[in-house]
Design a protein around this motif. Structure first.
Motif, PDB file in Angstrom:
ATOM      1  N   LYS A 115      47.009  41.845  36.239  1.00 39.26           N
ATOM      2  CA  LYS A 115      46.850  40.387  36.337  1.00 39.26           C
ATOM      3  C   LYS A 115      47.604  39.697  35.206  1.00 39.26           C
ATOM      4  O   LYS A 115      48.189  38.640  35.396  1.00 39.26           O
ATOM      5  CB  LYS A 115      45.364  40.013  36.269  1.00 39.26           C
ATOM      6  N   GLU A 116      47.603  40.324  34.024  1.00 42.45           N
ATOM      7  CA  GLU A 116      48.311  39.753  32.872  1.00 42.45           C
ATOM      8  C   GLU A 116      49.809  39.982  32.960  1.00 42.45           C
ATOM      9  O   GLU A 116      50.602  39.125  32.589  1.00 42.45           O
ATOM     10  CB  GLU A 116      47.794  40.391  31.571  1.00 42.45           C
ATOM     11  N   LYS A 117      50.183  41.193  33.424  1.00 40.44           N
ATOM     12  CA  LYS A 117      51.611  41.550  33.490  1.00 40.44           C
ATOM     13  C   LYS A 117      51.958  42.045  34.893  1.00 40.44           C
ATOM     14  O   LYS A 117      52.017  43.255  35.147  1.00 40.44           O
ATOM     15  CB  LYS A 117      51.924  42.660  32.470  1.00 40.44           C
ATOM     16  N   SER A 171      40.504  48.456  34.734  1.00 44.26           N
ATOM     17  CA  SER A 171      41.351  48.043  33.609  1.00 44.26           C
ATOM     18  C   SER A 171      42.810  47.919  34.053  1.00 44.26           C
ATOM     19  O   SER A 171      43.555  47.077  33.557  1.00 44.26           O
ATOM     20  CB  SER A 171      41.198  49.000  32.421  1.00 44.26           C
ATOM     21  N   GLU A 220      43.049  44.494  35.592  1.00 43.92           N
ATOM     22  CA  GLU A 220      43.107  43.444  34.565  1.00 43.92           C
ATOM     23  C   GLU A 220      44.486  43.394  33.914  1.00 43.92           C
ATOM     24  O   GLU A 220      45.049  42.320  33.682  1.00 43.92           O
ATOM     25  CB  GLU A 220      42.020  43.674  33.504  1.00 43.92           C
ATOM     26  N   LEU A 221      45.040  44.584  33.627  1.00 46.02           N
ATOM     27  CA  LEU A 221      46.356  44.667  32.985  1.00 46.02           C
ATOM     28  C   LEU A 221      47.433  44.059  33.880  1.00 46.02           C
ATOM     29  O   LEU A 221      48.312  43.319  33.420  1.00 46.02           O
ATOM     30  CB  LEU A 221      46.677  46.146  32.696  1.00 46.02           C
TER      31      LEU A 221
END
Lengths: 196, 196
Positions: B23-25, B17, B20-21
């Motif tokens: 990758k977004e920020k 997670s 994933e976080l």
């Protein structure tokens, strides 16, 4: 018996006689430093430093020094120790400080106090394998020294240049080093089950 | 509430997670690690690790971790701690181990045990300034891993390659890094007289 001369707490007589001895017998300058590591659980592992080879012989007289290594919770750890990239800064700090003190001592420069601080930039996308364009290593390390000595600011800048020039850890990080990593083929088993 | 999945003691749900976080920020991946150092006497100094910046905020929650740094008597010290080049091996050992464990966990590879040993060659003529032809830094570092896991020897070699690829400390040593060193211009005095 005359007492040895000390500058900055460094036995300069010993230092200078070591230099003369090594000039005559360069093989005495060959040192091998060592560490071992044992994984414990998750991001938690333990390193031990004990023996080294130097000055023509094995030195096994030291008691082992043990280091706990872990990550903070934000990096999946439990803060059971400083993390590996912080240990790198610790190594750098010790080496630059000792280099500054010892080379000042050899030149008869009296130092009253030295403090320094270290900051390294790491982009976690490298370690996590998120982006191939992001370096895995520290992108930059910045170091700031305070030196208390009866010398000019220019002289203090010179002392810092000297500390860099002769520091094995600084040069091991600033320059590329040959590091080989492979499986241990000695055939001995692990010392005992490591996972908790 | 479902319990988090752990592999090799690593919370893989948290790890994935986090990926994933980030990758977004991507800005959450920017970390700054720090250390401070205070010279005590001769080749003896003390480093402290505490705060760091990461995941978008300062983390000041950790207790300080203190490291004693000294040289053995043959190098003008009193063995009051491991020496700086040994700390470098400790850093390397922690990072390669954590990299191997975490990346194995992310791939669902169960590791039962990991041990490793480290040896670095240093020619003291560099530090002592006796010969300009001798490198000041480690000339070579050799590392040997034992891995206990139900996988082939080839797979173990792959795990070692993976550990190297993603290890910040390995890459900080194997590759050249930008390290700037200068006088602290903040104007604050040293914390207190350092020399004994």
């Amino acid at each position: 018996m005359a007492q040895d001369t000390k500058v900055n707490g460094v036995n300069v007589d010993q230092l200078l006689s070591t230099i003369e001895l090594i000039k005559e017998k360069p093989e005495l300058a060959q040192f091998k430093f060592r560490a071992t590591n044992k994984w414990i659980d998750g991001t938690y592992n333990r390193a031990t430093v004990k023996d080294f080879y130097g000055a023509g012989q094995e030195d096994t007289t030291r008691d082992p020094v043990v280091f706990e290594i872990d990550e903070p919770p934000v990096l999946c750890g439990n803060n059971r120790g400083a993390n590996p990239v912080e240990y790198l800064l610790v190594a750098l700090s010790g080496c630059l400080t000792t280099s500054l003190i010892a080379h000042s001592a050899a030149r008869g420069i009296d130092i009253k106090g030295v403090e320094s601080r270290y900051e390294g930039d790491l982009d976690l996308r490298g370690f996590l394998g998120i982006s191939k364009d992001v370096p895995v290593e520290y992108q930059a390390i910045r170091i700031y020294f305070k030196i208390d000595a009866d010398v000019s600011e220019d002289k203090k800048e010179e002392l810092i240049k000297m500390a860099k020039k002769y520091s094995p850890v600084f040069n091991s990080i600033a320059k590329p080093i040959s590091v080989s990593v492979g499986l241990d083929k000695t055939g001995t088993p692990l010392s005992k089950p490591a996972a908790a």
